[in-house]
Design an enzyme around this catalytic site. Structure first.
Site, PDB file in Angstrom:
ATOM      1  CG  HIS A  47      -1.776   1.273   1.263  1.00  0.00           C
ATOM      2  ND1 HIS A  47      -3.077   1.305   0.815  1.00  0.00           N
ATOM      3  CD2 HIS A  47      -1.475   2.539   1.654  1.00  0.00           C
ATOM      4  CE1 HIS A  47      -3.547   2.542   0.940  1.00  0.00           C
ATOM      5  NE2 HIS A  47      -2.587   3.309   1.459  1.00  0.00           N
ATOM      6  CG  HIS A  96      -3.573   0.608  -2.932  1.00  0.00           C
ATOM      7  ND1 HIS A  96      -3.581  -0.314  -1.896  1.00  0.00           N
ATOM      8  CD2 HIS A  96      -2.695   0.124  -3.849  1.00  0.00           C
ATOM      9  CE1 HIS A  96      -2.740  -1.299  -2.171  1.00  0.00           C
ATOM     10  NE2 HIS A  96      -2.192  -1.055  -3.362  1.00  0.00           N
ATOM     11  CG  HIS A  98      -5.178   2.781  -9.170  1.00  0.00           C
ATOM     12  ND1 HIS A  98      -5.316   3.511  -8.015  1.00  0.00           N
ATOM     13  CD2 HIS A  98      -5.984   3.372 -10.086  1.00  0.00           C
ATOM     14  CE1 HIS A  98      -6.166   4.499  -8.220  1.00  0.00           C
ATOM     15  NE2 HIS A  98      -6.589   4.445  -9.477  1.00  0.00           N
TER      16      HIS A  98
HETATM   17  P1  AMP Z   1      -8.776   6.713  -9.831  1.00  0.00           P
HETATM   18  O1  AMP Z   1      -9.778   7.769 -10.144  1.00  0.00           O
HETATM   19  O2  AMP Z   1      -7.566   6.760 -10.730  1.00  0.00           O
HETATM   20  O3  AMP Z   1      -8.401   6.676  -8.363  1.00  0.00           O
HETATM   21  O4  AMP Z   1      -9.468   5.351 -10.210  1.00  0.00           O
HETATM   22  C1  AMP Z   1     -10.091   4.506  -9.294  1.00  0.00           C
HETATM   23  C2  AMP Z   1     -10.741   3.426 -10.088  1.00  0.00           C
HETATM   24  O5  AMP Z   1     -11.054   2.349  -9.240  1.00  0.00           O
HETATM   25  C3  AMP Z   1     -12.059   3.844 -10.776  1.00  0.00           C
HETATM   26  O6  AMP Z   1     -11.929   3.679 -12.189  1.00  0.00           O
HETATM   27  C4  AMP Z   1     -13.095   2.908 -10.172  1.00  0.00           C
HETATM   28  O7  AMP Z   1     -14.057   2.496 -11.097  1.00  0.00           O
HETATM   29  C5  AMP Z   1     -12.231   1.755  -9.685  1.00  0.00           C
HETATM   30  N1  AMP Z   1     -12.786   0.980  -8.580  1.00  0.00           N
HETATM   31  C6  AMP Z   1     -13.265   1.464  -7.422  1.00  0.00           C
HETATM   32  N2  AMP Z   1     -13.682   0.442  -6.629  1.00  0.00           N
HETATM   33  C7  AMP Z   1     -13.438  -0.696  -7.317  1.00  0.00           C
HETATM   34  C8  AMP Z   1     -13.640  -2.078  -7.038  1.00  0.00           C
HETATM   35  N3  AMP Z   1     -14.178  -2.501  -5.883  1.00  0.00           N
HETATM   36  N4  AMP Z   1     -13.269  -2.984  -7.978  1.00  0.00           N
HETATM   37  C9  AMP Z   1     -12.730  -2.577  -9.140  1.00  0.00           C
HETATM   38  N5  AMP Z   1     -12.499  -1.293  -9.460  1.00  0.00           N
HETATM   39  C10 AMP Z   1     -12.859  -0.359  -8.559  1.00  0.00           C
HETATM   40 ZN    ZN Z   2      -4.336  -0.081  -0.017  1.00  0.00          ZN
END
Ligand code: AMP
Ligand code: ZN
Length: 133
Positions: A47, A96, A98
């Site tokens: 994390h 987190h 990504h």
């Molecule tokens: P960001 O705006 O770059 O922080 O993107 C966060 C992403 O996480 C968004 O595209 C959401 O649709 C995705 N997201 C949030 N919760 C989940 C989840 N439980 N499983 C899969 N994707 C998720």
């Molecule tokens: Zn995390």
């Protein structure tokens, strides 16, 4: 593991996801609200909040290349965008680290509009960045 982090919970298997890849350091799973078919998130198991805390996590790049290849091949995408948001103002919603891999299909190009300008004071701007490296 950070208690209230949704991606940590996915990594721990506490909440479900559509996983496409996992090894000891990273995981990749489908975004729950995809912008296109195959939209996949590549996430380190450690994390850290965002890119500014990611020193030493070079392995993510190898994972990104492999998963991008798979995403592109899976549904014969025309191209792939990689996006990565850092900070609320930059559109980060999950704190987190990504990477988004979003395949682009013909007739379904993403509308990414940047207002381009002419480069101004390039030397000074480059120097401000350079001296911090
Ligand atoms: P960001 O705006 O770059 O922080 O993107 C966060 C992403 O996480 C968004 O595209 C959401 O649709 C995705 N997201 C949030 N919760 C989940 C989840 N439980 N499983 C899969 N994707 C998720
Ligand atoms: Zn995390």
């Amino acid at each position: 593991m950070t208690d209230d982090c949704i991606f940590c919970k996915i990594i721990e298997g506490e909440i479900p996801s559509h996983k496409v890849y996992e090894d000891d350091k990273m995981i990749a799973f489908l975004d729950v609200n995809p912008v296109s078919k195959g939209h996949t998130l590549v996430v380190p198991k450690k994390h850290v909040e965002n890119i500014h805390e990611a020193e030493g996590m070079n392995y993510l790049f190898d994972g990104l290349v492999e998963v991008s290849n798979a995403v592109k091949e899976a549904f014969d995408a025309e191209g792939v965008n990689i996006a990565q948001n850092n900070g609320e103002k930059a559109g980060q919603e999950v704190f987190h680290l990504h990477f988004h891999i979003t395949p682009i299909y013909e007739g379904n190009e993403l509308d990414i509009t940047y207002n381009r300008t002419e480069l101004d004071e390039g030397e000074e701007v480059a120097e401000e960045i350079q001296k911090r490296l």
